[in-house]
Write a protein that holds these residues in place. Structure first.
Motif, mmCIF file in Angstrom:
data_model
loop_
_atom_site.group_PDB
_atom_site.id
_atom_site.type_symbol
_atom_site.label_atom_id
_atom_site.label_comp_id
_atom_site.label_asym_id
_atom_site.label_seq_id
_atom_site.Cartn_x
_atom_site.Cartn_y
_atom_site.Cartn_z
ATOM 1 N N LEU A 238 0.899 -1.227 0.087
ATOM 2 C CA LEU A 238 -0.102 -0.002 0.088
ATOM 3 C C LEU A 238 0.713 1.344 -0.093
ATOM 4 C CD1 LEU A 238 -2.794 -1.366 2.324
ATOM 5 C CD2 LEU A 238 -3.172 -0.773 0.002
ATOM 6 N N GLU A 239 2.111 1.253 0.331
ATOM 7 C CA GLU A 239 3.142 2.104 0.172
ATOM 8 C C GLU A 239 2.921 3.072 -1.177
ATOM 9 O OE1 GLU A 239 6.330 4.831 0.885
ATOM 10 O OE2 GLU A 239 5.468 3.519 2.263
ATOM 11 N N VAL A 240 2.609 2.336 -2.202
ATOM 12 C CA VAL A 240 2.629 2.747 -3.615
ATOM 13 C C VAL A 240 1.437 4.140 -3.506
ATOM 14 C CG1 VAL A 240 0.634 1.290 -4.537
ATOM 15 C CG2 VAL A 240 2.622 2.260 -6.009
ATOM 16 N N LEU A 241 0.622 4.067 -2.758
ATOM 17 C CA LEU A 241 -0.405 4.899 -2.444
ATOM 18 C C LEU A 241 -0.071 6.172 -1.915
ATOM 19 C CD1 LEU A 241 -3.219 2.479 -2.250
ATOM 20 C CD2 LEU A 241 -3.001 4.164 -4.159
ATOM 21 N N ARG A 242 1.126 6.397 -1.338
ATOM 22 C CA ARG A 242 1.899 7.339 -0.406
ATOM 23 C C ARG A 242 1.425 8.748 -1.224
ATOM 24 N NH1 ARG A 242 4.034 8.125 4.070
ATOM 25 N NH2 ARG A 242 4.820 5.949 4.311
ATOM 26 N N PRO A 243 1.826 8.921 -2.546
ATOM 27 C CA PRO A 243 1.728 10.067 -3.283
ATOM 28 C C PRO A 243 0.025 10.764 -3.142
ATOM 29 C CG PRO A 243 2.872 8.635 -4.573
ATOM 30 C CD PRO A 243 2.234 7.812 -3.430
ATOM 31 N N ALA A 244 -0.810 9.827 -2.945
ATOM 32 C CA ALA A 244 -2.264 10.197 -2.868
ATOM 33 C C ALA A 244 -2.357 11.287 -1.317
ATOM 34 C CB ALA A 244 -3.036 9.330 -2.895
ATOM 35 N N THR A 245 -1.580 11.191 -0.577
ATOM 36 C CA THR A 245 -1.566 11.880 0.731
ATOM 37 C C THR A 245 -1.926 13.390 0.630
ATOM 38 O OG1 THR A 245 0.621 12.612 0.925
ATOM 39 C CG2 THR A 245 0.119 10.344 2.031
ATOM 40 N N ALA A 246 -1.689 14.024 -0.536
ATOM 41 C CA ALA A 246 -1.834 15.251 -0.614
ATOM 42 C C ALA A 246 -3.571 15.566 -1.288
ATOM 43 C CB ALA A 246 -0.787 15.832 -1.665
ATOM 44 N N TYR A 247 -3.965 14.495 -1.766
ATOM 45 C CA TYR A 247 -5.204 14.534 -2.334
ATOM 46 C C TYR A 247 -6.358 13.894 -1.622
ATOM 47 C CZ TYR A 247 -2.024 15.423 -6.139
ATOM 48 O OH TYR A 247 -1.064 16.044 -6.980
ATOM 49 N N LYS A 248 -6.894 14.794 -0.511
ATOM 50 C CA LYS A 248 -7.544 14.161 0.645
ATOM 51 C C LYS A 248 -9.035 13.873 -0.051
ATOM 52 C CE LYS A 248 -6.042 17.342 4.022
ATOM 53 N NZ LYS A 248 -5.069 16.631 4.169
ATOM 54 N N ASN A 249 -9.448 14.332 -1.206
ATOM 55 C CA ASN A 249 -10.552 13.857 -1.786
ATOM 56 C C ASN A 249 -10.646 12.306 -2.427
ATOM 57 O OD1 ASN A 249 -8.847 14.482 -3.966
ATOM 58 N ND2 ASN A 249 -10.693 15.076 -5.137
ATOM 59 N N ARG A 250 -9.232 11.802 -2.515
ATOM 60 C CA ARG A 250 -9.206 10.645 -3.014
ATOM 61 C C ARG A 250 -9.097 9.559 -1.796
ATOM 62 N NH1 ARG A 250 -10.170 12.434 -7.704
ATOM 63 N NH2 ARG A 250 -8.300 12.385 -9.188
ATOM 64 N N HIS A 251 -9.014 9.676 -0.486
ATOM 65 C CA HIS A 251 -8.534 9.252 0.749
ATOM 66 C C HIS A 251 -9.750 7.928 0.755
ATOM 67 C CE1 HIS A 251 -5.694 12.128 2.699
ATOM 68 N NE2 HIS A 251 -5.204 11.758 1.287
ATOM 69 N N ALA A 252 -10.794 8.506 0.823
ATOM 70 C CA ALA A 252 -12.209 7.664 1.151
ATOM 71 C C ALA A 252 -12.035 6.542 0.087
ATOM 72 C CB ALA A 252 -13.482 8.256 1.094
ATOM 73 N N SER A 253 -11.852 6.549 -1.243
ATOM 74 C CA SER A 253 -11.911 5.819 -2.307
ATOM 75 C C SER A 253 -10.785 4.695 -1.906
ATOM 76 C CB SER A 253 -11.600 6.153 -3.726
ATOM 77 O OG SER A 253 -11.735 5.082 -4.771
ATOM 78 N N ILE A 254 -9.715 5.160 -1.674
ATOM 79 C CA ILE A 254 -8.433 4.165 -1.149
ATOM 80 C C ILE A 254 -8.841 3.175 -0.060
ATOM 81 C CG2 ILE A 254 -6.178 4.467 -0.227
ATOM 82 C CD1 ILE A 254 -5.655 6.890 -2.076
ATOM 83 N N LEU A 255 -9.437 3.616 0.953
ATOM 84 C CA LEU A 255 -9.658 3.151 2.005
ATOM 85 C C LEU A 255 -10.783 1.998 2.131
ATOM 86 C CD1 LEU A 255 -9.220 5.912 4.486
ATOM 87 C CD2 LEU A 255 -8.115 4.125 4.871
ATOM 88 N N LEU A 256 -11.642 2.033 0.897
ATOM 89 C CA LEU A 256 -12.886 1.215 0.892
ATOM 90 C C LEU A 256 -12.872 -0.106 1.202
ATOM 91 C CD1 LEU A 256 -14.764 3.003 -1.957
ATOM 92 C CD2 LEU A 256 -15.449 3.241 0.287
ATOM 93 N N SER A 257 -11.619 -0.699 0.410
ATOM 94 C CA SER A 257 -11.421 -2.192 0.427
ATOM 95 C C SER A 257 -11.061 -2.848 1.787
ATOM 96 C CB SER A 257 -10.680 -2.592 -0.439
ATOM 97 O OG SER A 257 -11.241 -2.507 -2.098
ATOM 98 N N ILE A 258 -9.875 -2.106 2.531
ATOM 99 C CA ILE A 258 -9.479 -2.476 3.638
ATOM 100 C C ILE A 258 -10.590 -2.429 4.965
ATOM 101 C CG2 ILE A 258 -8.435 -0.533 4.390
ATOM 102 C CD1 ILE A 258 -6.944 -3.688 4.881
ATOM 103 N N GLU A 259 -11.296 -1.188 4.707
ATOM 104 C CA GLU A 259 -12.503 -0.763 5.756
ATOM 105 C C GLU A 259 -13.568 -1.844 5.669
ATOM 106 O OE1 GLU A 259 -13.445 3.301 5.038
ATOM 107 O OE2 GLU A 259 -12.172 3.980 6.264
#
Length: 149
Positions: free
Chosen positions: A113-134
């Motif tokens: 999941l480290e590959v997704l670190r560049p998305a830290t700056a894009y808060k509007n993308r966080h929810a989508s990234i978290l869906l599967s693990i949640e």
């Protein structure tokens, strides 16, 4: 968001992961099913999960998300079989912390999941990234509750 920032965000590795999501589909007889939706972007993930002896024994996911959500689902699908509920909760919490506070990446087997670190700056993308693990963490909880009832 500048065009060059978008290009960096959607790296070739993220696109490769998004194109090859393991365990796509649905299980015939899951121990639990959880559907999660991001209200901000409309991404949805449905997770079917079964557990045996405290570990994920079977897993399937129906993913309708952006490339970032798909990439996260790909990493999770590759790593989740054999994991305990606590490992999944720890990965969820670490991913959330990585995205929101630039904390460390989740530990193995979810370290991809480290590959997704560049998305830290894009808060509007966080929810989508978290869906599967949640969804996976919630499904584990439902299985545990059903077995203790």
């Amino acid at each position: 968001m500048a065009e060059t920032d978008l290009i960096k965000l959607y790296s070739s590795r993220i696109l490769e992961l998004a194109a090859d999501i393991p365990h796509l589909g649905r299980l015939d007889d899951p121990g639990a099913t959880v559907k999660k939706r991001s209200p901000l972007c409309g991404s949805t993930v449905t997770v079917d999960l079964s557990m045996q002896d405290g570990r994920v024994s079977d897993y399937a996911q129906d993913v309708k998300a952006c490339a970032l959500g798909q990439a996260a689902a790909s990493v999770i699908g590759s790593a989740i079989i054999g994991c305990t509920e606590q490992q999944i909760i720890d990965a969820r919490d670490a991913l959330r912390n990585m995205l929101k506070t630039d904390g460390p990446a989740p530990a193995a087997p979810f370290d991809g999941l480290e590959v997704l670190r560049p998305a830290t700056a894009y808060k509007n993308r966080h929810a989508s990234i978290l869906l599967s693990i949640e969804a996976a963490a919630e499904a584990c909880s439902k299985v545990r509750e059903a077995h203790s009832a």
